[in-house]
Motif scaffolding. Sequence first.
Motif, PDB file in Angstrom:
ATOM      1  N   GLU A 233      22.957  -2.967   6.363  1.00  0.00           N
ATOM      2  CA  GLU A 233      23.665  -4.209   6.024  1.00  0.00           C
ATOM      3  C   GLU A 233      25.140  -4.142   6.422  1.00  0.00           C
ATOM      4  N   HIS A 234      25.687  -2.933   6.471  1.00  0.00           N
ATOM      5  CA  HIS A 234      27.108  -2.770   6.778  1.00  0.00           C
ATOM      6  C   HIS A 234      27.349  -2.200   8.185  1.00  0.00           C
TER       7      HIS A 234
ATOM      8  N   TYR B 202      21.381  -0.221   2.737  1.00  0.00           N
ATOM      9  CA  TYR B 202      22.812  -0.463   2.547  1.00  0.00           C
ATOM     10  C   TYR B 202      23.573  -0.205   3.850  1.00  0.00           C
TER      11      TYR B 202
END
Length: 67
Positions: free
Chosen positions: A42-43, A39
Amino acid sequence: MTSRSQRGVRLYEIAYLGTGPEPEIRTVEAGEVAAAIAYAGEHGMQVRVRPCRRPVEKPRSKEEGAS
């Protein structure tokens, strides 16, 4: 996440760095660490992962056990 009181469950502290003046910190089980890292990737965030220490439980006194 399941109950933290289960024995044998390893917990980790995930700190999402660069999300503000203080990092966002979450506690996850061992099986969720990879998802937390994915996560963050991805950010575009960096993370710090470290084992979480369980709080020390105070032993019950004889008086407490008798009630």
